[in-house]
Design a protein around this motif. Structure first.
Motif, PDB file in Angstrom:
ATOM      1  N   PRO A 228      -5.606  -2.141  -2.084  1.00 31.07           N
ATOM      2  CA  PRO A 228      -6.666  -1.458  -2.661  1.00 31.07           C
ATOM      3  C   PRO A 228      -7.901  -2.351  -3.206  1.00 31.07           C
ATOM      4  CG  PRO A 228      -4.773  -1.600  -4.173  1.00 31.07           C
ATOM      5  CD  PRO A 228      -4.407  -2.333  -2.795  1.00 31.07           C
ATOM      6  N   PRO A 229      -8.846  -1.889  -3.627  1.00 33.44           N
ATOM      7  CA  PRO A 229      -9.892  -2.858  -4.119  1.00 33.44           C
ATOM      8  C   PRO A 229      -9.683  -3.257  -5.452  1.00 33.44           C
ATOM      9  CG  PRO A 229     -10.917  -0.669  -3.170  1.00 33.44           C
ATOM     10  CD  PRO A 229      -9.395  -0.507  -3.274  1.00 33.44           C
ATOM     11  N   GLU A 230     -10.145  -4.523  -5.483  1.00 35.42           N
ATOM     12  CA  GLU A 230      -9.389  -5.241  -6.870  1.00 35.42           C
ATOM     13  C   GLU A 230      -9.829  -4.644  -8.004  1.00 35.42           C
ATOM     14  OE1 GLU A 230     -10.698  -9.351  -6.941  1.00 35.42           O
ATOM     15  OE2 GLU A 230      -9.747  -9.808  -4.992  1.00 35.42           O
ATOM     16  N   GLU A 231     -11.040  -4.012  -8.120  1.00 33.91           N
ATOM     17  CA  GLU A 231     -11.542  -3.469  -9.424  1.00 33.91           C
ATOM     18  C   GLU A 231     -10.872  -2.125  -9.677  1.00 33.91           C
ATOM     19  OE1 GLU A 231     -14.181  -1.765  -5.893  1.00 33.91           O
ATOM     20  OE2 GLU A 231     -13.072  -3.635  -6.363  1.00 33.91           O
ATOM     21  N   VAL A 232      -9.900  -1.469  -8.954  1.00 33.50           N
ATOM     22  CA  VAL A 232      -9.144  -0.509  -9.224  1.00 33.50           C
ATOM     23  C   VAL A 232      -7.603  -0.671  -9.170  1.00 33.50           C
ATOM     24  CG1 VAL A 232     -11.019   1.203  -8.732  1.00 33.50           C
ATOM     25  CG2 VAL A 232      -9.297   0.381  -7.095  1.00 33.50           C
ATOM     26  N   ALA A 233      -7.406  -1.925  -8.576  1.00 31.15           N
ATOM     27  CA  ALA A 233      -5.790  -2.093  -8.375  1.00 31.15           C
ATOM     28  C   ALA A 233      -5.211  -2.345  -9.746  1.00 31.15           C
ATOM     29  CB  ALA A 233      -5.845  -3.511  -7.618  1.00 31.15           C
ATOM     30  N   ILE A 234      -3.749  -1.699  -9.842  1.00 27.34           N
ATOM     31  CA  ILE A 234      -3.196  -1.808 -11.082  1.00 27.34           C
ATOM     32  C   ILE A 234      -1.963  -2.699 -10.555  1.00 27.34           C
ATOM     33  CG2 ILE A 234      -1.536  -0.478 -12.622  1.00 27.34           C
ATOM     34  CD1 ILE A 234      -3.074   2.012 -11.438  1.00 27.34           C
ATOM     35  N   PRO A 235      -1.706  -3.851 -11.832  1.00 27.87           N
ATOM     36  CA  PRO A 235      -0.888  -4.883 -11.584  1.00 27.87           C
ATOM     37  C   PRO A 235       0.500  -4.219 -11.342  1.00 27.87           C
ATOM     38  CG  PRO A 235      -2.185  -5.268 -13.539  1.00 27.87           C
ATOM     39  CD  PRO A 235      -2.479  -3.877 -12.964  1.00 27.87           C
ATOM     40  N   TYR A 236       1.297  -4.963 -10.254  1.00 26.76           N
ATOM     41  CA  TYR A 236       2.633  -4.260  -9.697  1.00 26.76           C
ATOM     42  C   TYR A 236       3.409  -3.979 -11.001  1.00 26.76           C
ATOM     43  CZ  TYR A 236       6.803  -4.111  -7.129  1.00 26.76           C
ATOM     44  OH  TYR A 236       8.024  -3.544  -6.474  1.00 26.76           O
ATOM     45  N   ASP A 237       3.678  -5.043 -11.914  1.00 28.55           N
ATOM     46  CA  ASP A 237       4.788  -4.670 -12.865  1.00 28.55           C
ATOM     47  C   ASP A 237       4.383  -3.470 -13.715  1.00 28.55           C
ATOM     48  OD1 ASP A 237       5.940  -7.091 -12.157  1.00 28.55           O
ATOM     49  OD2 ASP A 237       5.375  -8.259 -13.664  1.00 28.55           O
ATOM     50  N   GLN A 238       2.920  -3.372 -14.100  1.00 30.51           N
ATOM     51  CA  GLN A 238       2.709  -2.341 -15.042  1.00 30.51           C
ATOM     52  C   GLN A 238       3.112  -1.178 -14.063  1.00 30.51           C
ATOM     53  OE1 GLN A 238      -1.660  -2.419 -16.207  1.00 30.51           O
ATOM     54  NE2 GLN A 238      -1.606   0.045 -16.416  1.00 30.51           N
ATOM     55  N   MET A 239       2.700  -1.018 -12.823  1.00 29.00           N
ATOM     56  CA  MET A 239       3.006   0.236 -12.019  1.00 29.00           C
ATOM     57  C   MET A 239       4.489   0.511 -12.083  1.00 29.00           C
ATOM     58  SD  MET A 239       0.561   2.350 -10.793  1.00 29.00           S
ATOM     59  CE  MET A 239       1.468   3.919 -11.118  1.00 29.00           C
ATOM     60  N   GLU A 240       5.077  -0.597 -11.717  1.00 22.68           N
ATOM     61  CA  GLU A 240       6.596  -0.443 -11.563  1.00 22.68           C
ATOM     62  C   GLU A 240       7.276   0.532 -12.787  1.00 22.68           C
ATOM     63  OE1 GLU A 240      10.150  -0.265  -9.823  1.00 22.68           O
ATOM     64  OE2 GLU A 240       8.263  -0.382  -9.190  1.00 22.68           O
ATOM     65  N   GLY A 241       7.094   0.001 -14.089  1.00 29.88           N
ATOM     66  CA  GLY A 241       7.390   0.587 -15.218  1.00 29.88           C
ATOM     67  C   GLY A 241       7.018   2.207 -15.321  1.00 29.88           C
ATOM     68  N   ILE A 242       5.710   2.554 -15.003  1.00 32.15           N
ATOM     69  CA  ILE A 242       5.422   3.854 -14.868  1.00 32.15           C
ATOM     70  C   ILE A 242       6.550   4.563 -13.764  1.00 32.15           C
ATOM     71  CG2 ILE A 242       3.434   5.357 -14.180  1.00 32.15           C
ATOM     72  CD1 ILE A 242       1.666   3.332 -15.290  1.00 32.15           C
ATOM     73  N   VAL A 268       3.071  10.112 -12.051  1.00 34.70           N
ATOM     74  CA  VAL A 268       2.416   8.829 -12.099  1.00 34.70           C
ATOM     75  C   VAL A 268       0.924   8.648 -12.692  1.00 34.70           C
ATOM     76  CG1 VAL A 268       1.789   6.762 -10.757  1.00 34.70           C
ATOM     77  CG2 VAL A 268       4.102   7.638 -10.691  1.00 34.70           C
ATOM     78  N   SER A 269       0.215   9.710 -12.126  1.00 37.02           N
ATOM     79  CA  SER A 269      -1.219   9.768 -12.611  1.00 37.02           C
ATOM     80  C   SER A 269      -1.230  10.230 -14.031  1.00 37.02           C
ATOM     81  CB  SER A 269      -1.755  10.901 -11.862  1.00 37.02           C
ATOM     82  OG  SER A 269      -3.263  11.189 -11.943  1.00 37.02           O
ATOM     83  N   GLU A 270      -0.446  11.105 -14.396  1.00 34.32           N
ATOM     84  CA  GLU A 270      -0.712  11.300 -15.969  1.00 34.32           C
ATOM     85  C   GLU A 270      -0.233  10.325 -16.812  1.00 34.32           C
ATOM     86  OE1 GLU A 270       2.044  14.646 -16.502  1.00 34.32           O
ATOM     87  OE2 GLU A 270       0.741  16.094 -15.367  1.00 34.32           O
ATOM     88  N   LEU A 271       0.726   9.443 -16.613  1.00 31.95           N
ATOM     89  CA  LEU A 271       1.495   8.433 -17.446  1.00 31.95           C
ATOM     90  C   LEU A 271       0.520   7.159 -17.134  1.00 31.95           C
ATOM     91  CD1 LEU A 271       5.250   8.416 -16.273  1.00 31.95           C
ATOM     92  CD2 LEU A 271       4.154   8.927 -18.676  1.00 31.95           C
ATOM     93  N   SER A 272      -0.390   7.087 -16.175  1.00 31.36           N
ATOM     94  CA  SER A 272      -1.325   5.776 -15.924  1.00 31.36           C
ATOM     95  C   SER A 272      -2.619   6.377 -16.511  1.00 31.36           C
ATOM     96  CB  SER A 272      -1.417   5.453 -14.495  1.00 31.36           C
ATOM     97  OG  SER A 272      -2.032   6.503 -13.776  1.00 31.36           O
ATOM     98  N   GLY A 273      -2.796   7.502 -17.065  1.00 34.19           N
ATOM     99  CA  GLY A 273      -4.089   7.812 -17.654  1.00 34.19           C
ATOM    100  C   GLY A 273      -5.061   7.979 -16.767  1.00 34.19           C
ATOM    101  N   GLY A 274      -4.650   8.415 -15.329  1.00 38.44           N
ATOM    102  CA  GLY A 274      -5.683   8.628 -14.576  1.00 38.44           C
ATOM    103  C   GLY A 274      -5.926   7.313 -13.531  1.00 38.44           C
ATOM    104  N   GLU A 275      -5.587   6.268 -14.045  1.00 37.78           N
ATOM    105  CA  GLU A 275      -5.771   4.924 -13.133  1.00 37.78           C
ATOM    106  C   GLU A 275      -5.269   5.032 -11.696  1.00 37.78           C
ATOM    107  OE1 GLU A 275      -5.113   1.048 -14.928  1.00 37.78           O
ATOM    108  OE2 GLU A 275      -5.394   2.085 -17.087  1.00 37.78           O
ATOM    109  N   SER A 276      -4.017   5.638 -11.579  1.00 33.92           N
ATOM    110  CA  SER A 276      -3.661   5.608 -10.239  1.00 33.92           C
ATOM    111  C   SER A 276      -4.339   6.542  -9.383  1.00 33.92           C
ATOM    112  CB  SER A 276      -1.966   6.008 -10.263  1.00 33.92           C
ATOM    113  OG  SER A 276      -1.852   7.479 -10.740  1.00 33.92           O
TER     114      SER A 276
END
Length: 306
Positions: A228-242, A268-276
């Motif tokens: 995904p584009p770098e400006e919106v990509a979420i770190p893997y460890d952060q996403m895995e926790g969610i 996942v969308s809710e827990l990431s605050g819409g970042e996902s």
């Protein structure tokens, strides 16, 4: 008996003229995103493809008809309807018989694109092997093994067992090409820690590999993955926790079967605050653009070689 395909006027003209066409799935419209975001995205993806000089062919089942390309009215109807079901490989005959409507999954889109003679398809992420049960495997993987298309995606959906999914792709003989990446993307994240089969830097090399794959008599897909584009990509460890939190909630609520994926994606969308969600929209657009470039290069390569 051959099932009739209903081509939009735009796709019919492109086919007649021998122009490049890119297949797009529609389950993301009917099941992946809420209205009106789904309609806005569908229009955006099609415009992105047209901007490269390629004709978009959004594929769906409407009232039991196999639609290859949707006009504006059909696109709006698809985005606002209550779909009868997601249309995967096993659902198509039922949908045609009962005159049902719904968006096509990766597997369903691959099958129809193959019937329509379309050889490039862009999506967000493929299905794969589910966590906790290696018997729970998406039909997408088997369909990739039998469909001679270039498929562009950002890896598999991050809620899946990515290591098992990559292993299954290897078993099925589907080459995984990293477009400017050495790592199999984890959908929202650029790096899953899993390697691709080869990294390439150009669409010309993607097309060369695909043509040689099919010249060898190998009838399956070539999977092209990009981060995904770098400006919106979420770190893997952060996403895995969610994802782990969402999985635990699904288990506590007794959610099973086909209801699991929609629940997990929404949670996942809710827990990431819409970042996902933002990452999802951006990678879909990015993949549509790359798919269109590959489709154009494939047509041009075939013209040059006769």
């Amino acid at each position: 008996m051959n099932i009739p395909l209903h081509f939009s006027s735009e796709v019919a003209r492109a086919r007649q003229a021998g122009q490049a066409v890119l297949a797009l799935e529609s389950a993301v419209i009917t099941h992946g995103l809420p209205h009106p975001i789904n309609l806005e995205l569908a229009r955006l993806l099609e415009d992105e493809v047209r901007g490269v000089g390629v004709t978009p062919a959004t594929i769906a089942i409407m009232d039991g008809a196999v639609r290859v390309g949707l006009d504006e009215n059909a696109l709006e109807r698809l985005a606002t309807m209550t779909p009868d079901r997601k249309m995967s490989r096993r659902d198509l005959a039922i949908a045609l018989s009962r005159r049902l409507s719904g968006g096509t999954t990766v597997a369903g889109t691959l099958l129809i694109a193959r019937m329509a003679g379309i050889q490039v398809f862009s999506t967000g992420g493929i299905g794969g092997v589910h966590r906790g049960s290696r018997w729970d495997v998406s039909a997408d993987l088997e369909e990739l093994a039998r469909s001679p298309l270039v498929v562009v995606c950002s890896g598999a959906k991050a809620i899946l067992d990515l290591e098992a999914t990559v292993e299954m792709l290897e078993t099925l003989g589907v080459p995984v090409i990293g477009f400017r990446t050495h790592s199999f993307p984890a959908f929202y994240s650029g790096d899953s820690g899993l390697p691709v089969d080869i990294m390439v830097d150009s669409v010309e090399e993607v097309v060369d590999i695909a043509l040689r794959h099919w010249q060898l008599g190998l009838t399956g897909a070539v999977l092209v993955v990009q981060a995904p584009p770098e400006e919106v990509a979420i770190p893997y460890d952060q996403m895995e926790g969610i994802i782990q939190e969402a999985l635990q909630e699904a288990q506590k609520k007794g959610i099973r079967g086909s209801a699991v994926t929609p629940f997990l994606l929404a949670r996942v969308s809710e827990l990431s605050g819409g970042e996902s969600l933002q990452a999802n929209l951006a990678l879909l657009k990015n993949n549509a653009r790359l798919g269109a470039k590959i489709a154009l290069q494939l047509v041009n390569s075939r013209r040059l070689t006769g």
